[in-house]
Design a protein around this motif. Structure first.
Motif, mmCIF file in Angstrom:
data_model
loop_
_atom_site.group_PDB
_atom_site.id
_atom_site.type_symbol
_atom_site.label_atom_id
_atom_site.label_comp_id
_atom_site.label_asym_id
_atom_site.label_seq_id
_atom_site.Cartn_x
_atom_site.Cartn_y
_atom_site.Cartn_z
ATOM 1 N N ILE A 1 49.518 40.236 32.833
ATOM 2 C CA ILE A 1 49.702 41.064 34.065
ATOM 3 C C ILE A 1 50.694 40.347 35.062
ATOM 4 O O ILE A 1 50.722 39.229 35.420
ATOM 5 N N ASN A 2 51.650 41.270 35.407
ATOM 6 C CA ASN A 2 52.500 40.739 36.494
ATOM 7 C C ASN A 2 52.490 41.658 37.686
ATOM 8 O O ASN A 2 53.483 42.208 37.892
ATOM 9 N N SER A 3 51.271 41.519 38.559
ATOM 10 C CA SER A 3 50.913 42.572 39.617
ATOM 11 C C SER A 3 50.187 41.838 40.364
ATOM 12 O O SER A 3 49.100 41.171 40.046
ATOM 13 N N THR A 4 49.986 42.170 41.910
ATOM 14 C CA THR A 4 49.192 41.734 42.471
ATOM 15 C C THR A 4 47.744 42.438 42.931
ATOM 16 O O THR A 4 46.847 41.980 43.196
ATOM 17 N N GLU A 5 47.821 43.753 42.307
ATOM 18 C CA GLU A 5 46.881 44.551 42.420
ATOM 19 C C GLU A 5 46.965 45.679 40.989
ATOM 20 O O GLU A 5 48.025 46.003 40.723
ATOM 21 N N LEU A 6 45.787 45.848 40.650
ATOM 22 C CA LEU A 6 45.824 46.820 39.477
ATOM 23 C C LEU A 6 44.571 47.533 39.271
ATOM 24 O O LEU A 6 43.398 46.916 39.924
ATOM 25 N N ASN A 7 44.453 48.486 38.391
ATOM 26 C CA ASN A 7 43.220 49.044 37.818
ATOM 27 C C ASN A 7 43.084 48.998 36.435
ATOM 28 O O ASN A 7 43.840 49.456 35.827
ATOM 29 N N PHE A 8 42.206 48.430 36.032
ATOM 30 C CA PHE A 8 41.982 47.914 34.546
ATOM 31 C C PHE A 8 40.400 48.370 34.336
ATOM 32 O O PHE A 8 39.407 48.115 34.794
ATOM 33 N N GLU A 9 40.572 49.418 33.374
ATOM 34 C CA GLU A 9 39.404 50.110 32.639
ATOM 35 C C GLU A 9 38.481 50.536 33.774
ATOM 36 O O GLU A 9 37.233 50.449 33.693
ATOM 37 N N GLY A 10 39.019 51.147 34.648
ATOM 38 C CA GLY A 10 38.348 52.042 35.873
ATOM 39 C C GLY A 10 37.762 50.778 36.884
ATOM 40 O O GLY A 10 37.029 51.375 37.900
ATOM 41 N N THR A 11 38.000 49.829 36.845
ATOM 42 C CA THR A 11 37.930 49.000 37.764
ATOM 43 C C THR A 11 39.092 48.277 38.755
ATOM 44 O O THR A 11 39.895 47.861 37.994
ATOM 45 N N PRO A 12 38.988 48.385 39.963
ATOM 46 C CA PRO A 12 40.120 47.792 40.717
ATOM 47 C C PRO A 12 40.156 46.154 41.029
ATOM 48 O O PRO A 12 38.994 45.663 41.038
ATOM 49 N N TYR A 13 41.203 45.404 40.662
ATOM 50 C CA TYR A 13 41.245 44.249 40.705
ATOM 51 C C TYR A 13 42.541 43.695 41.653
ATOM 52 O O TYR A 13 43.754 44.270 41.649
ATOM 53 N N VAL A 14 42.484 42.522 42.240
ATOM 54 C CA VAL A 14 43.409 41.894 43.044
ATOM 55 C C VAL A 14 43.640 40.327 42.482
ATOM 56 O O VAL A 14 42.700 39.754 41.993
ATOM 57 N N LEU A 15 45.087 40.015 42.635
ATOM 58 C CA LEU A 15 45.237 38.630 42.387
ATOM 59 C C LEU A 15 44.676 37.750 43.305
ATOM 60 O O LEU A 15 44.731 37.743 44.496
ATOM 61 N N ASP A 16 43.978 36.825 42.921
ATOM 62 C CA ASP A 16 43.225 35.728 43.529
ATOM 63 C C ASP A 16 43.575 34.230 43.112
ATOM 64 O O ASP A 16 42.801 33.977 41.977
ATOM 65 N N ILE A 17 44.155 33.480 43.731
ATOM 66 C CA ILE A 17 44.762 32.200 43.058
ATOM 67 C C ILE A 17 43.888 31.050 43.730
ATOM 68 O O ILE A 17 44.414 29.961 43.675
ATOM 69 N N THR A 18 42.900 31.404 44.478
ATOM 70 C CA THR A 18 42.073 30.284 45.164
ATOM 71 C C THR A 18 41.826 29.229 44.256
ATOM 72 O O THR A 18 41.922 27.968 44.515
ATOM 73 N N MET A 19 41.198 29.245 43.039
ATOM 74 C CA MET A 19 40.680 28.410 42.298
ATOM 75 C C MET A 19 41.750 27.737 41.429
ATOM 76 O O MET A 19 41.649 26.575 41.002
ATOM 77 N N ARG A 20 42.718 28.521 40.990
ATOM 78 C CA ARG A 20 43.974 28.015 40.525
ATOM 79 C C ARG A 20 44.522 27.013 41.308
ATOM 80 O O ARG A 20 45.017 25.948 40.702
ATOM 81 N N LYS A 21 44.662 26.684 42.410
ATOM 82 C CA LYS A 21 45.306 26.013 43.334
ATOM 83 C C LYS A 21 44.409 24.719 43.322
ATOM 84 O O LYS A 21 44.915 23.387 43.315
ATOM 85 N N ALA A 22 43.065 24.649 42.793
ATOM 86 C CA ALA A 22 42.082 23.547 42.628
ATOM 87 C C ALA A 22 42.231 22.856 41.571
ATOM 88 O O ALA A 22 41.920 21.583 41.452
ATOM 89 N N ARG B 1 40.417 38.947 40.601
ATOM 90 C CA ARG B 1 38.970 39.274 40.980
ATOM 91 C C ARG B 1 38.668 40.921 41.124
ATOM 92 O O ARG B 1 39.421 41.683 41.881
ATOM 93 N N ASP B 2 37.561 41.149 40.862
ATOM 94 C CA ASP B 2 37.015 42.445 40.847
ATOM 95 C C ASP B 2 36.389 42.753 42.290
ATOM 96 O O ASP B 2 35.763 42.316 43.057
ATOM 97 N N VAL B 3 37.066 43.929 42.900
ATOM 98 C CA VAL B 3 37.174 44.419 44.212
ATOM 99 C C VAL B 3 36.433 45.662 44.570
ATOM 100 O O VAL B 3 36.605 46.345 45.583
ATOM 101 N N LYS B 4 35.629 46.025 43.570
ATOM 102 C CA LYS B 4 34.965 47.319 43.597
ATOM 103 C C LYS B 4 33.985 47.297 44.669
ATOM 104 O O LYS B 4 33.065 46.296 44.671
ATOM 105 N N ARG B 5 33.875 48.339 45.463
ATOM 106 C CA ARG B 5 32.950 48.556 46.465
ATOM 107 C C ARG B 5 31.717 49.078 46.117
ATOM 108 O O ARG B 5 31.525 49.854 45.059
ATOM 109 N N GLY B 6 30.633 48.915 46.999
ATOM 110 C CA GLY B 6 29.243 49.740 46.643
ATOM 111 C C GLY B 6 28.383 49.359 45.753
ATOM 112 O O GLY B 6 27.456 49.766 44.990
ATOM 113 N N ILE B 7 28.756 47.855 45.187
ATOM 114 C CA ILE B 7 27.943 47.251 44.373
ATOM 115 C C ILE B 7 27.215 46.202 44.775
ATOM 116 O O ILE B 7 27.791 45.532 45.510
ATOM 117 N N ARG B 8 25.884 46.212 44.613
ATOM 118 C CA ARG B 8 24.905 45.207 44.939
ATOM 119 C C ARG B 8 25.079 43.783 43.946
ATOM 120 O O ARG B 8 24.665 44.133 42.723
#
Length: 517
Positions: A475-496, A413-420
């Motif tokens: 990816i084997n990481s819970t957090e990463l920066n990819f192409e200048g954007t920060p991402y975090v692992l979010d498996i909310t939908m994966r569980k469903a 999931r994209d967690v970049k701040r300051g974006i509407r």
């Protein structure tokens, strides 16, 4: 030998006499032949020149000219002068030319009055998509109209109800139409117009009647040819005797939740559509319905995905490809959602507006019913977006990704701040007069925006239009920066995913197990 020569000479002499006789005959008719050949020459020359000066409806084909020339050639090769040539076949006439242009005119006072000659039509005055009752004494007419006309002019509308009755007490009633422009200025050649017609007196429903809309392009207050602009008379709606059930306005609606989809276009992925519809039918339950609008995106493979749900009564598919003739914003999605609003306004408690690459989510220990019950005092609420990247997958899925569903394997999931970020929304349709893509600005009642803890949606942008495996990087990481954007692992939908797959299999069987990307 000498005698034979004489005989031969005698024979030649007879032939010379025959030639002299023929030449004599021709010489005696020389004047007539010359006149005929000269006339035919000028006839062919005239026909050739006329090709350049007469309209196309008088044109002669090259075969006609060849016929004429060949006739002259035959005559010059000793055809008898009495030969009668048949005229070339007549060509079919095309429609008459348009009226002649008006010319500039010099008035008695010396002023030159210039002429203006219009041709064609740049845009239609009004293009109706639907006309629906909004109550016992109100109607809504949904359509498109010329955007420059509404930006720079003052078009106006008059509504008229004509009852089907011979009773003099059942008179025709009229009212001024109130127009709503719900597309926030996004229109192109055409803008969306919702015309509300509210009559002071209730139209007499049991006898039936006709709703007539007068759409005027003029800036004046009148309707007619008095300089106030051109007026179109549109028979918007016809109700037959006893064809309308008035109980619909105060009866419980047929559905608890109804989805109004935007225009679907392009080469959509059947597998992504399959996942989306199975997930949301499970989420919204048996008293839900989905209205899908096909603007060219429902090709045969996608149709096969929708057919089981259509047969079960969960989906209505509308073919709206004809709207592509009229250049509005984004395949006329503002037009489509407003038509859906008024078409199904009294058939559902809640109406949702979001896209087929977006998945509504409610937290554990909650249901969509409990969440909406907590929001019953609001006519509208908006939903926060959870943006997911469409190319990053877990290393654990390497080699297994093609067998997993999209929302099961796209987990960053994209967690970049300051974006509407855009929000989607739901409404209680009986309290809404017109709507938009991201929210309605024509609501009777309160709107709530802070709903993050109750409901949100996951957005898998770009996945619906790709017909290939979405995983590009593992990816084997819970957090990463990819192409200048920060991402975090979010498996909310994966569980469903597992429960949705089981639901699909139980509800429609294994018909879609071999669906392709």
């Amino acid at each position: 030998m000498v005698e034979k020569r004489k005989e031969g000479m005698g024979g030649n002499k007879g032939g010379d006499n025959q030639k002299k006789m023929f030449v004599g005959v021709v010489w005696n008719c020389a004047a007539e032949i010359k006149v005929l050949l000269t006339a035919l020459f000028f006839l062919c020359l005239t026909i050739t020149l006329l090709q350049y000066f007469l309209p196309s409806r008088f044109s002669l084909s090259p075969s006609d000219l060849r016929l004429c020339v060949s006739s002259v050639t035959k005559l010059s090769n000793s055809e008898p002068p009495s030969l009668i040539l048949s005229p070339p076949p007549l060509q079919s006439l095309s429609p008459p030319p348009p009226p002649s242009l008006q010319q500039d005119e010099t008035l008695d006072n010396g002023v030159i009055k210039r002429a203006f000659n219009p041709f064609g039509s740049a845009a239609y005055n009004f293009i109706q998509m639907g006309s629906y009752r909004g109550g016992l004494n109100s109607f809504a007419i949904i359509g498109l109209s010329s955007k420059p006309l509404h930006v720079y002019g003052k078009p106006h509308y008059q509504c008229e109800w004509v009852p089907f009755s011979n009773n003099q007490s059942d008179e025709t009633v009229s009212t001024t139409g109130y127009k709503i422009l719900p597309d926030w200025g996004y229109g192109r050649v055409y803008t969306v117009v919702v015309v509300n017609c509210t009559f002071k007196d209730n139209p007499i429903i049991p006898i039936g009647g006709r709703l007539v809309l007068y759409a005027s392009t003029g800036a004046g207050g009148g309707f007619g040819d008095d300089g106030s602009g051109y007026t179109d008379r549109i028979e918007s709606l016809t109700e037959k005797h006893d064809s309308f059930n008035v109980s619909v306005f105060d009866s419980p609606p047929k559905y608890d939740y109804l989805y109004c989809g935007s225009s679907l276009y392009g080469n959509l992925s059947p597998q992504r559509v399959r996942e989306w519809i199975a997930y949301h039918v499970k989420l919204f339950g048996e008293k839900s319905h989905f209205v899908i609008h096909d603007a060219g995106g429902i090709h045969e493979d996608v149709l096969q995905v929708l057919l089981p749900w259509i047969e079960k009564g969960y989906v209505t598919l509308q073919d709206i490809r004809e709207q592509e003739r009229f250049d509005g914003y984004y395949h006329n999605q503002f037009l489509v959602v407003n038509d859906c609003l008024h078409r199904y306004r009294f058939m559902s408690k809640w109406m949702f507006f979001f896209d087929v690459d977006e998945f509504i989510y409610v937290p554990p220990k909650n249901t969509i019913g409990s969440v909406l019950e907590s929001l019953r005092d609001y006519s509208q609420f908006t939903i926060e977006q959870m943006p997911m990247i469409n190319k990053l997958c877990l290393t654990d899925d390497l080699g297994k990704a093609p067998r997993k569903w999209g929302f099961e394997k796209l987990v960053y999931r994209d967690v970049k701040r300051g974006i509407r970020r855009d929000r989607k929304y739901a409404i209680q349709p009986r309290n809404v007069f017109a709507t938009g893509v991201h929210m309605s600005q024509n609501v009777g009642g309160r709107t709530l925006h802070k709903t993050e803890r109750r409901i949100k949606y996951f957005h898998y942008h770009g996945t619906i239009a790709e017909r290939r495996e979405p995983c590009r990087n593992y990816i084997n990481s819970t957090e990463l920066n990819f192409e200048g954007t920060p991402y975090v692992l979010d498996i909310t939908m994966r569980k469903a995913a597992a429960s949705v797959k089981k639901f699909e299999l139980k509800t429609i069987g294994d018909r879609l197990q071999r669906t392709r990307q």
